[in-house]
Design a protein around this motif. Sequence first.
Motif, PDB file in Angstrom:
ATOM      1  N   TYR A  71     -14.732  41.964 -32.544  1.00 17.03           N
ATOM      2  CA  TYR A  71     -15.651  42.522 -33.527  1.00 17.03           C
ATOM      3  C   TYR A  71     -14.890  43.484 -34.431  1.00 17.03           C
ATOM      4  O   TYR A  71     -13.809  43.980 -34.086  1.00 17.03           O
ATOM      5  CB  TYR A  71     -16.828  43.231 -32.852  1.00 17.03           C
ATOM      6  CG  TYR A  71     -16.438  44.396 -31.971  1.00 17.03           C
ATOM      7  CD1 TYR A  71     -16.419  45.705 -32.465  1.00 17.03           C
ATOM      8  CD2 TYR A  71     -16.092  44.198 -30.639  1.00 17.03           C
ATOM      9  CE1 TYR A  71     -16.057  46.780 -31.649  1.00 17.03           C
ATOM     10  CE2 TYR A  71     -15.728  45.256 -29.816  1.00 17.03           C
ATOM     11  CZ  TYR A  71     -15.723  46.543 -30.331  1.00 17.03           C
ATOM     12  OH  TYR A  71     -15.355  47.595 -29.519  1.00 17.03           O
TER      13      TYR A  71
ATOM     14  N   HIS B 117     -16.529  53.510 -27.745  1.00 18.83           N
ATOM     15  CA  HIS B 117     -17.043  52.139 -27.650  1.00 18.83           C
ATOM     16  C   HIS B 117     -17.619  51.910 -26.249  1.00 18.83           C
ATOM     17  O   HIS B 117     -17.015  52.314 -25.251  1.00 18.83           O
ATOM     18  CB  HIS B 117     -15.917  51.124 -27.863  1.00 18.83           C
ATOM     19  CG  HIS B 117     -15.209  51.234 -29.169  1.00 18.83           C
ATOM     20  ND1 HIS B 117     -15.265  50.269 -30.148  1.00 18.83           N
ATOM     21  CD2 HIS B 117     -14.379  52.206 -29.661  1.00 18.83           C
ATOM     22  CE1 HIS B 117     -14.516  50.624 -31.175  1.00 18.83           C
ATOM     23  NE2 HIS B 117     -13.963  51.803 -30.901  1.00 18.83           N
TER      24      HIS B 117
ATOM     25  N   ILE C  65     -13.656  56.849 -32.279  1.00 18.26           N
ATOM     26  CA  ILE C  65     -14.892  56.111 -32.007  1.00 18.26           C
ATOM     27  C   ILE C  65     -14.988  55.849 -30.510  1.00 18.26           C
ATOM     28  O   ILE C  65     -14.025  55.375 -29.895  1.00 18.26           O
ATOM     29  CB  ILE C  65     -14.920  54.766 -32.758  1.00 18.26           C
ATOM     30  CG1 ILE C  65     -14.698  54.967 -34.257  1.00 18.26           C
ATOM     31  CG2 ILE C  65     -16.240  54.043 -32.502  1.00 18.26           C
ATOM     32  CD1 ILE C  65     -14.577  53.664 -35.028  1.00 18.26           C
TER      33      ILE C  65
ATOM     34  N   VAL D  92     -23.325  45.389 -35.911  1.00 19.51           N
ATOM     35  CA  VAL D  92     -21.984  44.832 -35.798  1.00 19.51           C
ATOM     36  C   VAL D  92     -22.119  43.421 -35.237  1.00 19.51           C
ATOM     37  O   VAL D  92     -22.660  43.232 -34.141  1.00 19.51           O
ATOM     38  CB  VAL D  92     -21.087  45.684 -34.877  1.00 19.51           C
ATOM     39  CG1 VAL D  92     -19.702  45.058 -34.760  1.00 19.51           C
ATOM     40  CG2 VAL D  92     -20.992  47.118 -35.390  1.00 19.51           C
TER      41      VAL D  92
ATOM     42  N   TYR E 247     -23.307  50.284 -34.717  1.00 18.27           N
ATOM     43  CA  TYR E 247     -22.240  51.217 -35.092  1.00 18.27           C
ATOM     44  C   TYR E 247     -22.901  52.464 -35.663  1.00 18.27           C
ATOM     45  O   TYR E 247     -23.513  52.411 -36.731  1.00 18.27           O
ATOM     46  CB  TYR E 247     -21.324  50.549 -36.115  1.00 18.27           C
ATOM     47  CG  TYR E 247     -20.164  51.373 -36.628  1.00 18.27           C
ATOM     48  CD1 TYR E 247     -19.543  52.347 -35.859  1.00 18.27           C
ATOM     49  CD2 TYR E 247     -19.659  51.142 -37.916  1.00 18.27           C
ATOM     50  CE1 TYR E 247     -18.470  53.074 -36.346  1.00 18.27           C
ATOM     51  CE2 TYR E 247     -18.579  51.853 -38.407  1.00 18.27           C
ATOM     52  CZ  TYR E 247     -17.994  52.822 -37.626  1.00 18.27           C
ATOM     53  OH  TYR E 247     -16.927  53.534 -38.105  1.00 18.27           O
TER      54      TYR E 247
ATOM     55  N   VAL F 228     -15.373  46.941 -37.101  1.00 23.49           N
ATOM     56  CA  VAL F 228     -16.199  48.037 -37.613  1.00 23.49           C
ATOM     57  C   VAL F 228     -15.551  48.595 -38.874  1.00 23.49           C
ATOM     58  O   VAL F 228     -14.325  48.522 -39.056  1.00 23.49           O
ATOM     59  CB  VAL F 228     -16.407  49.141 -36.562  1.00 23.49           C
ATOM     60  CG1 VAL F 228     -17.188  48.609 -35.380  1.00 23.49           C
ATOM     61  CG2 VAL F 228     -15.078  49.714 -36.089  1.00 23.49           C
TER      62      VAL F 228
ATOM     63  N   TYR G 291     -18.458  59.113 -33.853  1.00 21.72           N
ATOM     64  CA  TYR G 291     -18.890  57.749 -34.094  1.00 21.72           C
ATOM     65  C   TYR G 291     -18.988  57.004 -32.761  1.00 21.72           C
ATOM     66  O   TYR G 291     -18.242  57.268 -31.823  1.00 21.72           O
ATOM     67  CB  TYR G 291     -17.902  57.031 -35.009  1.00 21.72           C
ATOM     68  CG  TYR G 291     -17.973  57.452 -36.462  1.00 21.72           C
ATOM     69  CD1 TYR G 291     -18.458  58.711 -36.847  1.00 21.72           C
ATOM     70  CD2 TYR G 291     -17.559  56.595 -37.470  1.00 21.72           C
ATOM     71  CE1 TYR G 291     -18.529  59.081 -38.172  1.00 21.72           C
ATOM     72  CE2 TYR G 291     -17.618  56.967 -38.811  1.00 21.72           C
ATOM     73  CZ  TYR G 291     -18.102  58.217 -39.156  1.00 21.72           C
ATOM     74  OH  TYR G 291     -18.167  58.582 -40.474  1.00 21.72           O
ATOM     75  N   LYS G 292     -19.931  56.042 -32.718  1.00 13.61           N
ATOM     76  CA  LYS G 292     -20.199  55.319 -31.473  1.00 13.61           C
ATOM     77  C   LYS G 292     -20.473  53.856 -31.766  1.00 13.61           C
ATOM     78  O   LYS G 292     -21.103  53.529 -32.774  1.00 13.61           O
ATOM     79  CB  LYS G 292     -21.389  55.945 -30.738  1.00 13.61           C
ATOM     80  CG  LYS G 292     -21.182  57.404 -30.364  1.00 13.61           C
ATOM     81  CD  LYS G 292     -22.485  58.073 -29.982  1.00 13.61           C
ATOM     82  CE  LYS G 292     -22.254  59.521 -29.559  1.00 13.61           C
ATOM     83  NZ  LYS G 292     -21.685  60.356 -30.655  1.00 13.61           N
ATOM     84  N   VAL G 293     -20.031  52.987 -30.862  1.00 10.60           N
ATOM     85  CA  VAL G 293     -20.296  51.552 -30.937  1.00 10.60           C
ATOM     86  C   VAL G 293     -20.836  51.089 -29.593  1.00 10.60           C
ATOM     87  O   VAL G 293     -20.294  51.455 -28.537  1.00 10.60           O
ATOM     88  CB  VAL G 293     -19.020  50.752 -31.290  1.00 10.60           C
ATOM     89  CG1 VAL G 293     -19.263  49.251 -31.134  1.00 10.60           C
ATOM     90  CG2 VAL G 293     -18.562  51.063 -32.710  1.00 10.60           C
TER      91      VAL G 293
ATOM     92  N   GLN H  13     -22.645  56.299 -37.054  1.00 13.50           N
ATOM     93  CA  GLN H  13     -21.630  57.082 -37.758  1.00 13.50           C
ATOM     94  C   GLN H  13     -22.107  58.522 -37.937  1.00 13.50           C
ATOM     95  O   GLN H  13     -22.630  58.898 -38.986  1.00 13.50           O
ATOM     96  CB  GLN H  13     -21.331  56.424 -39.096  1.00 13.50           C
ATOM     97  CG  GLN H  13     -20.870  54.976 -38.963  1.00 13.50           C
ATOM     98  CD  GLN H  13     -20.994  54.199 -40.247  1.00 13.50           C
ATOM     99  OE1 GLN H  13     -20.347  54.510 -41.236  1.00 13.50           O
ATOM    100  NE2 GLN H  13     -21.838  53.164 -40.238  1.00 13.50           N
TER     101      GLN H  13
ATOM    102  N   MET I  45     -21.961  47.352 -27.826  1.00 17.39           N
ATOM    103  CA  MET I  45     -21.950  45.904 -28.021  1.00 17.39           C
ATOM    104  C   MET I  45     -22.546  45.203 -26.798  1.00 17.39           C
ATOM    105  O   MET I  45     -22.296  45.604 -25.654  1.00 17.39           O
ATOM    106  CB  MET I  45     -20.522  45.401 -28.247  1.00 17.39           C
ATOM    107  CG  MET I  45     -19.835  45.986 -29.472  1.00 17.39           C
ATOM    108  SD  MET I  45     -20.603  45.499 -31.039  1.00 17.39           S
ATOM    109  CE  MET I  45     -20.261  43.731 -31.057  1.00 17.39           C
TER     110      MET I  45
ATOM    111  N   ALA J 103     -10.973  52.894 -36.902  1.00 19.14           N
ATOM    112  CA  ALA J 103     -11.704  51.634 -36.776  1.00 19.14           C
ATOM    113  C   ALA J 103     -10.767  50.455 -36.946  1.00 19.14           C
ATOM    114  O   ALA J 103      -9.566  50.567 -36.738  1.00 19.14           O
ATOM    115  CB  ALA J 103     -12.838  51.597 -37.801  1.00 19.14           C
TER     116      ALA J 103
END
Length: 460
Positions: free
Chosen positions: A380, A391, A389, A346, A355, A382, A363-365, A357, A367, A429
């Motif tokens: 940002y 984050h 998700i 990302v 990111y 996604v 789902y996970k992000v 999936q 940064m 997202a």
Amino acid sequence: WNSPWHKPLYFLFGDRSVAPRSPTDIGLSTDQFFEGFGMAVMRTGFDSLNDTTLLVLAPPYKLQGHSWDPWTAIPTGFTVDKYGPLAIKQMGYIRGDIGYSFRNNFMRFTDPLTTPSPGFPSVGMAQVPKDVRLYTPGSPWDLGGMKRRVFDSNYSYLYMDYTKYYDSARVALYTRQFAYFKPDSNQESDYIVILDRTQTTRPDIIKRWALNMAYNPQINGQESPVREGKWEYANADQIIISNNVNPDPYNNISHGGHGRLFVKSLLPEQKKIVKVGGPGHEFEDDAGNWVGDLDMPYLKEAGAFYTGTYYTDVVALGNNTNENFLHVLQTADANLVSQMTPAVRVDGDTMVGAYIQDDKQGYKVAMFSRTEANQIQATYTVAPTTVNIVHLIADLAPNFTYNVYQGGAKIASKLVGSAGTLSFTSQGAGTFQVTQGAPNLPPVVTVLANPTSGIMPLAV
């Protein structure tokens, strides 16, 4: 048990009348930090081979405990165990002047103008102080080490400064960050996102992201043999480590491991992957010289499962002074999982991240700032999805409240503490923006003092 070395062990562990209790029995936390040693241990449990153990080392000071090469006394890097060892620290048995073969799963910096080496200082360390109070920032023993950490129910986060572990003539900056998403059960995958920020004193100094493993790993891309025991892979971005080799080719023992570690390389964009190892090449220094005479007897006794016989390097090909390395690691059961969960990079305005999936686990992000500077805002995007998700935003200026927007609508307002991390969950997202709000100021205390006698007021 009669030697002076064994008497302390007997004192601590030799009383048979003490009933043993497991870590689970005494309620020991699965996440522990040992400050003086700079060691973070994160586990999913204590009782099963299926449990994950992630060990990360970054001592704040030089701790020389023996008389051999000083750098062998400084534990660094990380290991990953699940269904047996997966990412291994090599050098566990070697004795002697062997700093050149130091392999603990972190960056290596090679000067092309000299004999290949990892970039550690060639000089000895200062005399160990006899008073621990002399271990202070800026002292001759100061290394930096682990600076920030968070153990949270949703994630664990670590920030380490390894710059002083290396020769200052080569390395101007090296920091590493971990974002660890722990699964709900030990039957599920762990996800670990690692960002390494590097800066060398010259752009031609080679930057290598190193990883050690027990057996021959799978690497995608186009394979080209360099020599016996060494291969290069062009257009490669994935390494697969498996420990389900039975029996072990070195001691003919079936260890029972069935783990798999997927490694996805998202940065640098220009890279190649190098693999070294196999029969006759289990222990080589950076120049390709054999340095395993002392280790081979232990390899034959313990097997590759515990000792390791291969390593890989993700090598940056851009001729850059500054280079970021971004990797996603996923643990899995080798008997059940053959493909990695999709993980993509990302690119935000001030940050970069990953990111993940996972349709089953969520789902996970994660940064991180592109530079060492803490950020006061990040934007940002996604890829679209309807699932929730989680984050994790790191490298925010600490001790401020931050507002979180999704598609222009405010969805959260959270305080960021001293570690500079923020976590939130979104429904679906889109484009996300994190902006700095009010500072976290200490409360104002007003004290009224009325004298009980006399006429002089009390000033407060």
